[in-house]
Design an enzyme around this catalytic site. Structure first.
Site, short mmCIF file in Angstrom:
data_model
loop_
_atom_site.label_atom_id
_atom_site.label_comp_id
_atom_site.label_asym_id
_atom_site.label_seq_id
_atom_site.Cartn_x
_atom_site.Cartn_y
_atom_site.Cartn_z
N ASP A 32 11.04 -1.86 -3.63
CA ASP A 32 12.09 -2.63 -4.30
C ASP A 32 12.93 -3.42 -3.29
OD1 ASP A 32 11.24 -1.65 -6.73
OD2 ASP A 32 12.71 -0.03 -6.78
N ALA A 77 12.06 -4.39 -0.34
CA ALA A 77 11.24 -5.46 0.24
C ALA A 77 11.10 -6.61 -0.76
CB ALA A 77 9.87 -4.92 0.63
N GLN A 78 11.03 -6.31 -2.04
CA GLN A 78 10.98 -7.37 -3.05
C GLN A 78 12.26 -8.20 -2.99
OE1 GLN A 78 9.82 -6.36 -7.06
NE2 GLN A 78 8.42 -4.75 -6.36
N LYS A 96 3.27 5.20 -16.33
CA LYS A 96 4.30 6.23 -16.48
C LYS A 96 3.95 7.47 -15.66
CE LYS A 96 6.42 3.33 -18.76
NZ LYS A 96 7.58 2.69 -18.09
N TRP A 130 0.86 -1.19 0.00
CA TRP A 130 0.00 0.00 0.00
C TRP A 130 0.90 1.24 0.00
CZ3 TRP A 130 -5.14 -0.15 -0.81
CH2 TRP A 130 -5.88 1.01 -0.58
N GLU A 132 14.65 8.00 -13.89
CA GLU A 132 14.39 8.75 -12.66
C GLU A 132 15.66 9.38 -12.12
OE1 GLU A 132 12.53 5.75 -10.34
OE2 GLU A 132 14.39 4.88 -9.58
N GLN A 164 1.88 2.96 -5.68
CA GLN A 164 1.06 2.34 -6.73
C GLN A 164 -0.07 1.49 -6.17
OE1 GLN A 164 1.07 2.62 -10.07
NE2 GLN A 164 2.72 4.13 -10.07
N SER A 205 -0.90 0.43 7.33
CA SER A 205 -1.66 0.66 6.10
C SER A 205 -3.04 -0.01 6.13
CB SER A 205 -0.87 0.15 4.89
OG SER A 205 0.34 0.88 4.75
N ASP A 255 13.70 2.85 -16.73
CA ASP A 255 13.00 3.48 -15.60
C ASP A 255 13.98 3.95 -14.53
OD1 ASP A 255 10.17 3.83 -14.32
OD2 ASP A 255 11.41 2.97 -12.75
#
Length: 460
Positions: A130, A132-133, A180, A61, A247, A64, A95, A243
């Site tokens: 990222d 946490a992934q 995007k 949460w 950024e 995105q 969350s 990406d």
């Protein structure tokens, strides 16, 4: 003003087949690509696109997660589909209250524990951070049902796996839909689309692994359900490279760096702080972005006086190759995996396993320039887009063209180049920064982005 760059990599062929949506051929700079146009009039096709899916699990949460979960839920409801959208959060997460406020509840089975959500979902949207992934992907993979689909909105995880010589499990499909723009914009423009059919944020999509032939239609259905007016094809590898690079370049990092530099230049040459802020930040996030968005880059140059054009040319000529050097090094760091490794390590510095901050990242909003910005925005007339300063314009357009050229040289499709270097900048991020300030944007974006912004901002 821009010299050609030799030895370009050939652009990857990104044709795709869909049995649900109509694909459309477009020609960009002489290169043919295929897209799918979105719109609420396509929502009735979602049950066909999501065939075989009974539950979509949205993990996380953050930026995105809220937008995508709500957009999917609302689109499926409009399509009269019984597919459930369920939010999965770690136990004890703050969350939960926000998710409940958005209409997701334990009572109706649309909110629950992250691992239970993974094991019960046919499409798992991995929208956690990222870092946490990188720390939790093995748990996610082990709990996914065979022949289920993993959905990503960023290719970071692929880059992380590649850096360790690993890949995704072979019994699941892996797709990506990458809006995007920021999550709040994805939701805001979706809501606007209820009145203006087709309003929304463009998305790229990728099919990295397809175990049963459904992946492309599911990915396109996901993008259409988010409200994407245009969905274009990419690869997961090309997405994360463009990406993360973008950024750190014109989307955020380079803007931070060049406005800090120009602010100092102008004040050192006698300009007041308020005027220096207006002629740097307000100029870029306001009038330059609006002009490029509606009329193109050349219109910025053509709107200047003869003297202004000379100043623009001087700034452009002085900035283009230095920007190219910095951006090229940045791209190589991303492509080699070193930037991804640094993000993972930084994430482990910032958060202990139980999620408590240890060495939190500092903010930039208390430095002199951004305090001036608070004052300027507080007294800015409604609708004011700021002045068009020719020197600032020359630097900014040189930066934009240098980034476009790097991505072109590296073989990215023109649709990806234009979205990552221009549209996302002038239509999504810059308008947000015009309203809230660059410092607010920097201090509130993802850890991956903030790390890159701080490092590359200093270089620029």
């Amino acid at each position: 003003m821009v010299s050609s760059v030799p030895s370009l990599k050939p652009m990857i062929s990104l044709d795709f087949e869909t049995s649900v949506f109509k694909k459309e051929k477009v020609s960009l700079a002489g290169h043919e690509e295929y897209i799918v146009r979105g719109g609420r009039d396509l929502f009735h096709l979602l049950p066909d696109a999501f065939k075989g899916i009974k539950q979509i699990g949205v993990l996380g949460w953050g930026s995105q997660g809220p937008a995508q979960a709500q957009n999917l839920r609302d689109s499926l409801a409009e399509a009269k589909s019984d597919i459930k959208v369920k939010i999965g959060l770690r136990k004890g997460s703050r969350s939960f209250a926000e998710a409940r406020a958005a209409g997701f509840t334990e009572e109706n089975g649309t909110l629950g524990d992250i691992w239970e959500t993974v094991s019960g979902s046919d499409l798992v949207l991995l929208l956690i951070s990222d870092a946490a992934q990188a720390d939790n992907y093995e748990k996610v993979f082990s709990r996914m049902k065979p022949n289920s689909i993993l959905g990503l909105s960023h290719g970071f995880l692929l880059g992380h796996l590649q850096s360790m010589g690993l890949d995704f499990p072979k019994n699941i499909s892996v797709i990506a839909v990458c809006p995007k723009g920021m999550g709040p914009s994805v939701r805001r423009l979706y809501v606007q689309g209820k009145e203006v059919n087709g309003a929304g944020i463009n998305s790229s999509f990728a099919v990295h692994q397809d175990v049963d032939g459904r992946a492309t239609d599911v990915a396109l259905g996901w993008s259409v359900a988010l409200g994407s007016p245009f969905t274009f094809a990419t690869t997961l590898e090309q997405e994360y490279k463009s990406d993360i690079f973008g950024e750190r370049g014109i989307l955020l990092g380079a803007v931070h760096g060049i406005v800090e530099s120009l602010f100092r230049r102008y004040t050192e040459n006698g300009m007041s702080e308020d005027d220096a802020y207006k002629n740097t930040v307000e100029c870029i996030t306001g009038i330059i972005s609006k002009t490029i968005s509606t009329k193109g880059m050349l219109a910025v140059y053509n709107s200047l006086t003869p003297e202004g054009k000379k100043e623009f040319e001087a700034a452009y000529s002085a900035s283009y190759y230095p920007c190219m050097d910095i951006l090229y090094e940045c791209y190589e760091d991303v492509a080699s995996g070193s930037e991804i490794r640094s993000v993972v390590l930084a994430g482990r510095r910032f958060y202990e396993k139980e999620g408590l901050p240890t060495f939190p990242m500092g903010k930039i909003d208390q430095t002199r320039m951004w305090k001036v910005g608070e004052r300027v925005r507080a007294t800015r007339p409604a609708g004011d887009l700021g002045p068009l300063h020719p020197f600032t314009a020359g630097v900014y357009v040189a930066l934009m063209m240098a980034q476009i050229e790097i991505l072109r040289k590296k073989g990215h499709s023109y649709s990806e180049i234009i979205n990552e270097s221009l549209i996302e900048s002038v239509d999504s991020l810059n308008p947000f920064m015009h309203a809230r300030g660059v410092s607010f944007m920097v201090d509130n974006c993802s850890t991956t982005a903030r790390l890159g912004i701080k490092k590359m901002g200093t270089s620029f």
